[in-house]
Design an enzyme around this catalytic site. Structure first.
Site, PDB file in Angstrom:
ATOM      1  N   TYR A 151       0.882  -1.190  -0.084  1.00  4.62           N
ATOM      2  CA  TYR A 151      -0.096   0.118  -0.027  1.00  4.62           C
ATOM      3  C   TYR A 151       0.907   1.014   0.021  1.00  4.62           C
ATOM      4  O   TYR A 151       0.311   2.310  -0.214  1.00  4.62           O
ATOM      5  CB  TYR A 151      -0.968  -0.068   1.343  1.00  4.62           C
ATOM      6  N   LYS A 188       3.902 -14.981   4.488  1.00  6.87           N
ATOM      7  CA  LYS A 188       4.255 -16.051   3.411  1.00  6.87           C
ATOM      8  C   LYS A 188       5.770 -16.247   3.125  1.00  6.87           C
ATOM      9  O   LYS A 188       6.602 -15.991   2.273  1.00  6.87           O
ATOM     10  CB  LYS A 188       3.773 -15.503   1.946  1.00  6.87           C
ATOM     11  N   ASP A 208      -1.967 -18.467   2.771  1.00  4.77           N
ATOM     12  CA  ASP A 208      -2.997 -19.343   2.068  1.00  4.77           C
ATOM     13  C   ASP A 208      -3.512 -20.306   2.968  1.00  4.77           C
ATOM     14  O   ASP A 208      -4.679 -20.646   3.291  1.00  4.77           O
ATOM     15  CB  ASP A 208      -2.235 -20.001   0.861  1.00  4.77           C
ATOM     16  N   ASP A 239      -5.701  -6.939   4.668  1.00  2.00           N
ATOM     17  CA  ASP A 239      -7.158  -6.522   3.620  1.00  2.00           C
ATOM     18  C   ASP A 239      -7.918  -7.573   3.036  1.00  2.00           C
ATOM     19  O   ASP A 239      -8.940  -7.764   3.185  1.00  2.00           O
ATOM     20  CB  ASP A 239      -6.562  -5.615   2.487  1.00  2.00           C
ATOM     21  N   ASP A 270     -11.612  -9.467   4.532  1.00  5.35           N
ATOM     22  CA  ASP A 270     -12.920  -9.651   3.903  1.00  5.35           C
ATOM     23  C   ASP A 270     -13.593 -11.077   4.178  1.00  5.35           C
ATOM     24  O   ASP A 270     -14.793 -11.418   4.299  1.00  5.35           O
ATOM     25  CB  ASP A 270     -12.762  -9.357   2.418  1.00  5.35           C
TER      26      ASP A 270
HETATM   27  C1  IPM Z   1     -10.489  -1.462   3.324  1.00  4.17           C
HETATM   28  C2  IPM Z   1     -10.594  -1.157   2.189  1.00  4.17           C
HETATM   29  C3  IPM Z   1      -9.372  -0.263   1.470  1.00  4.17           C
HETATM   30  C4  IPM Z   1      -8.282  -1.192   1.559  1.00  4.17           C
HETATM   31  C5  IPM Z   1      -9.664   0.315   0.102  1.00  4.17           C
HETATM   32  C6  IPM Z   1     -10.934   0.940  -0.030  1.00  4.17           C
HETATM   33  C7  IPM Z   1      -8.605   1.164  -0.264  1.00  4.17           C
HETATM   34  O1  IPM Z   1     -10.750  -2.297   0.942  1.00  4.17           O
HETATM   35  O2  IPM Z   1     -10.368  -0.745   4.179  1.00  4.17           O
HETATM   36  O3  IPM Z   1      -9.899  -2.678   3.654  1.00  4.17           O
HETATM   37  O4  IPM Z   1      -7.882  -1.619   0.688  1.00  4.17           O
HETATM   38  O5  IPM Z   1      -7.590  -0.901   2.552  1.00  4.17           O
HETATM   39 MN    MN Z   2     -10.413  -4.396   2.177  1.00  5.16          MN
END
Ligand code: IPM
Ligand code: MN
Length: 350
Positions: A136, A188, A221, A245, A249
């Protein structure tokens, strides 16, 4: 009496609707010992389309004066992907040096998880994601862009300072959380032999100062696999920005989806920013269909970060009751209630 000055950035899409409910809940919590003052900022896609400015230069200095920031969502269908995300969200994380992204993954009673045979006793862990470095950081570039000989490079930046402070936070957090006192480094090391060599070395170095914290290591993984197969094995997971990140999710899905998932961008020495982690969901904007619980839980995390555990617990308990006794689903449009009604229910049970 504690008084907190909160900067509110409702942002785009459904952001304003969910943030309004979080602010409503915080206002309802106020008493003789707790007061809030809210200041709203209009950063987001609409402002950018009107003025051409993503974030005014004064914004960072202005925001530094607050005790915390509450963010709705950033992302607009008419703005090219990347402009608002990088220009607002990532810029705030970086310039306010919010070097921790904290994401609790907790399945509440009555919430459906896609994991077969898993319940609330199995899904309760926290991901500590590094939030200012890695892929990032924006290091890299193009060579011969637009030609058949194009080269695109995107480098992962890992500094000793950045890795150390993130790992230290994770050890302290694991100790304080006091669940299984188990911290897993997710990396990793078998392929990314420079970046995760550094992570691994510092992890083992720090571990010596935390004899009561059990340490483990998992490749990213395999961690994804275990999150689905044996989520009960996790207590705290620490990882870099990109892996964090991705796995959060996955984490949001096993805890019941974006309707409940919240996160904190934390600068332990400065101003932190709390947000529901789902995006701006433009297709639901303005319809009263979106679930405000993730934003309300972001406010809950903010109070916990202030050290206001009792008030935070009241929000969490109320959210749990609303889920258990009322909501048909956590998904947008399927809750059986409008966005505002869900906020009202949380207030009712505070
Ligand atoms: C998160 C989001 C952000 C990230 C995006 C929107 C830049 O996916 O907060 O996880 O990748 O960090
Ligand atoms: Mn995210």
């Amino acid at each position: 009496m504690s008084k907190y000055n909160i900067a509110v950035i409702p942002g785009d899409g459904t952001g304003p609707e969910v943030v309004a409910e979080a602010v409503k809940v915080l206002k309802a919590l106020q008493d003789d010992n707790l007061k809030f003052e809210f200041t709203f900022f209009d950063f987001g896609g609409d402002r950018y389309l009107k003025t051409g400015e993503v974030l005014p230069d004064s914004a960072i200095e202005d925001l530094k004066k607050f005790d915390a920031i509450l963010l709705g969502a950033i992302g607009h269908p008419d703005v090219k992907p990347g402009i608002l995300e990088k220009g607002i969200l990532l810029r705030l994380r970086f310039e306010l040096d919010q070097y921790i992204n904290l994401r609790p993954i907790k399945l509440y009673e009555g919430v459906e998880t896609p994991l077969k045979d898993k319940g609330p006793e199995d899904i309760d862990f926290v991901v500590v994601r590094e939030n200012t470095e890695g892929l990032y950081a924006g290091a890299g570039g193009f060579l011969r862009k637009g030609t058949k000989n194009e080269v695109a490079i995107q480098e992962s930046i890992n500094t000793y300072m950045g890795v150390e402070r993130c790992l230290r936070f994770a050890f302290e957090y694991t100790k304080k959380r006091n669940k299984d006192k188990k911290l897993l480094l997710c990396g990793k090391t078998n392929v990314l032999t420079y970046a995760f060599d550094l992570w691994n070395r510092v992890f083992n170095e720090l571990a010596e100062n935390y004899p009561d914290v059990k340490t483990e290591y998992g490749h990213v993984d395999a961690v994804c696999m275990w999150m689905v197969k044996n989520p009960e094995n996790f207590d705290v997971i620490v990882t870099d920005n990109m892996f964090g990140d991705i796995i959060t999710d996955l984490g949001a899905m096993i805890q019941g989806g974006m309707g409940i998932a919240a996160g904190g961008n934390i600068n332990p020495e400065g101003v932190s920013m709390f947000e529901p982690i789902g995006g701006s969901a433009p297709k639901y904007a303005g319809k009263g269909m979106i679930n405000p619980l993730a934003a309300i839980m972001a406010a809950e995390m903010m109070l916990r970060n202030f050290g206001e555990e009792n008030y935070a617990n009241r929000i969490e308990k109320s959210v749990m009751k609303v889920i258990k006794d009322h909501l048909k689903s956590l998904s947008a449009g399927k809750m059986g209630y409008t966005t505002e009604e869900v906020g009202d229910l949380v207030v009712k049970y505070l």
